[in-house]
Each structure stands twice: as structure tokens, then as C-alpha cells.
Write a protein that holds these residues in place. Sequence first.
Motif, PDB file in Angstrom:
ATOM      1  N   CYS A  32       0.937  -1.071  -0.035  1.00  0.00           N
ATOM      2  CA  CYS A  32      -0.020   0.031  -0.001  1.00  0.00           C
ATOM      3  C   CYS A  32       1.046   1.220  -0.092  1.00  0.00           C
ATOM      4  N   PRO A  33       0.283   2.269  -0.689  1.00  0.00           N
ATOM      5  CA  PRO A  33       1.299   3.531  -0.574  1.00  0.00           C
ATOM      6  C   PRO A  33       1.586   4.087   0.750  1.00  0.00           C
ATOM      7  N   LEU A  34       2.809   4.450   0.773  1.00  0.00           N
ATOM      8  CA  LEU A  34       3.570   4.884   2.041  1.00  0.00           C
ATOM      9  C   LEU A  34       3.133   6.496   2.466  1.00  0.00           C
ATOM     10  N   ASN A  35       2.764   7.236   1.374  1.00  0.00           N
ATOM     11  CA  ASN A  35       2.451   8.467   1.511  1.00  0.00           C
ATOM     12  C   ASN A  35       1.128   8.606   2.191  1.00  0.00           C
ATOM     13  N   ARG A  36       1.195   9.467   3.229  1.00  0.00           N
ATOM     14  CA  ARG A  36      -0.047  10.125   4.032  1.00  0.00           C
ATOM     15  C   ARG A  36      -0.269  11.552   3.908  1.00  0.00           C
ATOM     16  N   LYS A  37      -1.446  11.450   3.504  1.00  0.00           N
ATOM     17  CA  LYS A  37      -1.784  13.039   3.220  1.00  0.00           C
ATOM     18  C   LYS A  37      -1.899  13.719   4.310  1.00  0.00           C
ATOM     19  N   ASN A  38      -2.210  13.176   5.364  1.00  0.00           N
ATOM     20  CA  ASN A  38      -2.546  13.923   6.869  1.00  0.00           C
ATOM     21  C   ASN A  38      -0.976  14.323   7.204  1.00  0.00           C
ATOM     22  N   MET A  39       0.107  13.903   6.737  1.00  0.00           N
ATOM     23  CA  MET A  39       1.424  14.286   7.199  1.00  0.00           C
ATOM     24  C   MET A  39       2.125  15.052   6.376  1.00  0.00           C
ATOM     25  N   TYR A  40       2.922  16.146   7.227  1.00  0.00           N
ATOM     26  CA  TYR A  40       3.626  17.178   6.350  1.00  0.00           C
ATOM     27  C   TYR A  40       5.091  16.998   6.769  1.00  0.00           C
ATOM     28  N   TYR A  41       6.081  16.788   5.572  1.00  0.00           N
ATOM     29  CA  TYR A  41       7.509  17.035   6.126  1.00  0.00           C
ATOM     30  C   TYR A  41       8.263  18.228   5.815  1.00  0.00           C
ATOM     31  N   LEU A  42       9.008  18.636   6.737  1.00  0.00           N
ATOM     32  CA  LEU A  42       9.695  19.681   6.664  1.00  0.00           C
ATOM     33  C   LEU A  42      11.223  19.551   7.223  1.00  0.00           C
ATOM     34  N   ALA A  43      12.112  19.928   6.155  1.00  0.00           N
ATOM     35  CA  ALA A  43      13.737  19.765   6.423  1.00  0.00           C
ATOM     36  C   ALA A  43      14.262  20.902   6.424  1.00  0.00           C
ATOM     37  N   THR A  44      14.889  21.475   7.257  1.00  0.00           N
ATOM     38  CA  THR A  44      15.719  22.665   7.399  1.00  0.00           C
ATOM     39  C   THR A  44      16.928  22.335   8.307  1.00  0.00           C
ATOM     40  N   THR A  45      18.055  23.423   8.320  1.00  0.00           N
ATOM     41  CA  THR A  45      19.095  23.439   9.079  1.00  0.00           C
ATOM     42  C   THR A  45      18.909  23.795  10.316  1.00  0.00           C
ATOM     43  N   LYS A  46      19.442  23.210  11.380  1.00  0.00           N
ATOM     44  CA  LYS A  46      19.288  23.649  12.843  1.00  0.00           C
ATOM     45  C   LYS A  46      19.959  24.779  13.008  1.00  0.00           C
ATOM     46  N   LYS A  47      19.083  25.916  13.637  1.00  0.00           N
ATOM     47  CA  LYS A  47      19.977  26.739  14.193  1.00  0.00           C
ATOM     48  C   LYS A  47      19.676  27.050  15.708  1.00  0.00           C
ATOM     49  N   THR A  48      20.590  28.301  15.988  1.00  0.00           N
ATOM     50  CA  THR A  48      20.135  28.590  17.636  1.00  0.00           C
ATOM     51  C   THR A  48      19.389  29.938  17.503  1.00  0.00           C
ATOM     52  N   PRO A  49      18.513  30.083  18.410  1.00  0.00           N
ATOM     53  CA  PRO A  49      17.843  29.105  19.387  1.00  0.00           C
ATOM     54  C   PRO A  49      16.982  28.047  18.956  1.00  0.00           C
ATOM     55  N   THR A  50      16.889  26.911  19.187  1.00  0.00           N
ATOM     56  CA  THR A  50      16.134  25.822  18.668  1.00  0.00           C
ATOM     57  C   THR A  50      14.716  26.002  18.788  1.00  0.00           C
ATOM     58  N   ARG A  51      14.457  26.231  19.833  1.00  0.00           N
ATOM     59  CA  ARG A  51      12.954  26.485  20.462  1.00  0.00           C
ATOM     60  C   ARG A  51      12.220  27.696  19.422  1.00  0.00           C
ATOM     61  N   HIS A  52      12.830  28.669  19.311  1.00  0.00           N
ATOM     62  CA  HIS A  52      12.353  29.562  18.225  1.00  0.00           C
ATOM     63  C   HIS A  52      12.154  29.045  16.791  1.00  0.00           C
ATOM     64  N   GLN A  53      13.184  28.275  16.360  1.00  0.00           N
ATOM     65  CA  GLN A  53      13.032  27.764  15.100  1.00  0.00           C
ATOM     66  C   GLN A  53      11.916  26.568  15.116  1.00  0.00           C
ATOM     67  N   LEU A  54      11.521  25.463  16.191  1.00  0.00           N
ATOM     68  CA  LEU A  54      10.560  24.980  16.161  1.00  0.00           C
ATOM     69  C   LEU A  54       9.393  25.641  16.070  1.00  0.00           C
ATOM     70  N   LEU A  55       9.016  26.579  16.850  1.00  0.00           N
ATOM     71  CA  LEU A  55       7.867  27.235  16.925  1.00  0.00           C
ATOM     72  C   LEU A  55       7.624  27.934  15.483  1.00  0.00           C
ATOM     73  N   GLN A  56       8.647  28.407  14.542  1.00  0.00           N
ATOM     74  CA  GLN A  56       8.382  28.823  13.297  1.00  0.00           C
ATOM     75  C   GLN A  56       7.917  27.742  12.290  1.00  0.00           C
ATOM     76  N   SER A  57       8.540  26.516  12.400  1.00  0.00           N
ATOM     77  CA  SER A  57       8.127  25.493  11.638  1.00  0.00           C
ATOM     78  C   SER A  57       6.863  25.073  11.924  1.00  0.00           C
ATOM     79  N   SER A  58       6.249  25.018  13.209  1.00  0.00           N
ATOM     80  CA  SER A  58       4.839  24.784  13.584  1.00  0.00           C
ATOM     81  C   SER A  58       3.929  25.702  13.087  1.00  0.00           C
ATOM     82  N   SER A  59       4.334  27.090  13.045  1.00  0.00           N
ATOM     83  CA  SER A  59       3.497  28.129  12.465  1.00  0.00           C
ATOM     84  C   SER A  59       3.306  27.761  11.063  1.00  0.00           C
ATOM     85  N   LEU A  60       4.432  27.629  10.476  1.00  0.00           N
ATOM     86  CA  LEU A  60       4.455  27.434   8.723  1.00  0.00           C
ATOM     87  C   LEU A  60       3.571  26.150   8.578  1.00  0.00           C
ATOM     88  N   TYR A  61       3.522  25.242   9.434  1.00  0.00           N
ATOM     89  CA  TYR A  61       2.689  23.770   9.120  1.00  0.00           C
ATOM     90  C   TYR A  61       1.070  24.281   9.320  1.00  0.00           C
TER      91      TYR A  61
END
Length: 237
Positions: free
Chosen positions: A203-232
Motif C-alpha cells: 500500500c502507498p507509504l504517502n500519508r496525506k495527513n502528514m507534512y514533512y519539513l527539512a531545515t538546517t538547525k539553528k540557535t535558538p532551537t525553540r524559536h525555530q521549532l515554533l516557526q516550523s509549527s506556525s508554517l505547518y
Amino acid sequence: MLEPESITKRATDILRNVYHYAFRQGQLEAIILAVLGRDVVVRMTTGQGKSLFYQIPPLLCQPSLCLIVSPLSALMHDQMEKLRQMNLHVQCFVSVQQISQCSDADIKLSQYVYLSPECAVSSEWRSRLKNLELWDKVCLIAIDEAHCVVEWGDEFRVDFAKLSCLRELASCPVMVLTATATKLTMSRILSRTGIENPTFVKCPLNRKNMYYLATTKKTPTRHQLLQSSSLYSRRQK
């Protein structure tokens, strides 16, 4: 024997009227193969409805019995309760003692029996079905979380490596289900379950209810995670 067209119609009616779902890709194909007596290997991601693969065939082949082998006690009990709510006859055995405590009448009425690997290969279970003349009633043996046959079968739960003995007692198809298995793992699964020429349903591995985001880790990490969550969140709207 049922024809594929008849199986399709009856399975679709059951799914609509009993489960209130529609088939996902690959589900109906595997069910048809199992009802026609073919061994089937199903690879499907977690949470996509693997239980339907083995829950529907017994409703198409009545009177019949489906044996489901799983290492996950909580999952087996959860599925048992849901099936009982649909007025289906279900038993679940995670210890040999539970087998001896269950009455002959309850086992004979069962449409589904969930078993730990230890119970499935036990002499108590095999002789119980033989004495009740139920091996000929078994329409399908399903092995869920089949990758555990290899990952756990050597040292942790060795009875996983003995499941081929079930195939020797029941002249019915075997269905193995897994979300993760490499080609090497799959070949070992087939060897240990006694399957020689199965049909593979991927069966297809792709799941429409999942979103993948790859980005370079920066500092501070917490702020970057909040930005990714907001983008999603914005993409979901």
C-alpha cells in the motif's frame, strides 16, 4: 467458492454497513486474495486500517474462524472490544491459562480468536482446536506485526519463530502484515511462517495527513521549532 465479483460486492457492503468506511488502496485486493485461498503479504503504514484485512474474510466465509497472532496485548484487547460491540464473537488469549479457562461453547462460537505467539504455538491451543474439530473451520491465519517474527523470534520471544506449525494444522491461507520490513527480513518471515508463494500487496507509504519539513538547525532551537509549527498550521488552512 465465491467469485471475485461476489466477494467485492459483499465486502464493500460489509465495510459500508458495519464499519462505516470506504476501502483504501490495497485493502480490497488483499481481502479477495485471502477469501480465494491465497497467501498474502501486506505492507501498510501504521494507522491505515490493517485490521480490516483479516476482520472481513470471516464474515464472507461463514461459518468460519480467523486466528490472529499478535505480540501486542493492548492492541488485541482493543480490537476484541470493538468487534464485540458489533455483536461479533471474539476471544483473546495472551496466556495458556486463559485457554484452559475458556469454555468449549465460547470457542466454538468464536469468529475471531486473538492469540499471543506463545498461545498460538502451545500444545494446549493446538490440541483444544483438534478436540473440538475446529481446524477445518479456520479460514485465515493472520500474523500481525510480522517483522517481530525476525526481530524477536531469536531470543526475546522465541515462539515467534515456530509459527509455521499452524500452517501444518490448518489448510487455509496465511496473511502476514507489517509496516516495516526489508527484503531480507521479509524472506526470513516467509521461511518462519511456512509461506512459499505469496501475493504481495504494498500500500502507498504517502500519508496525506502528514507534512514533512527539512531545515538546517539553528540557535535558538525553540524559536525555530515554533516557526516550523506556525508554517505547518498555515499550510493546513
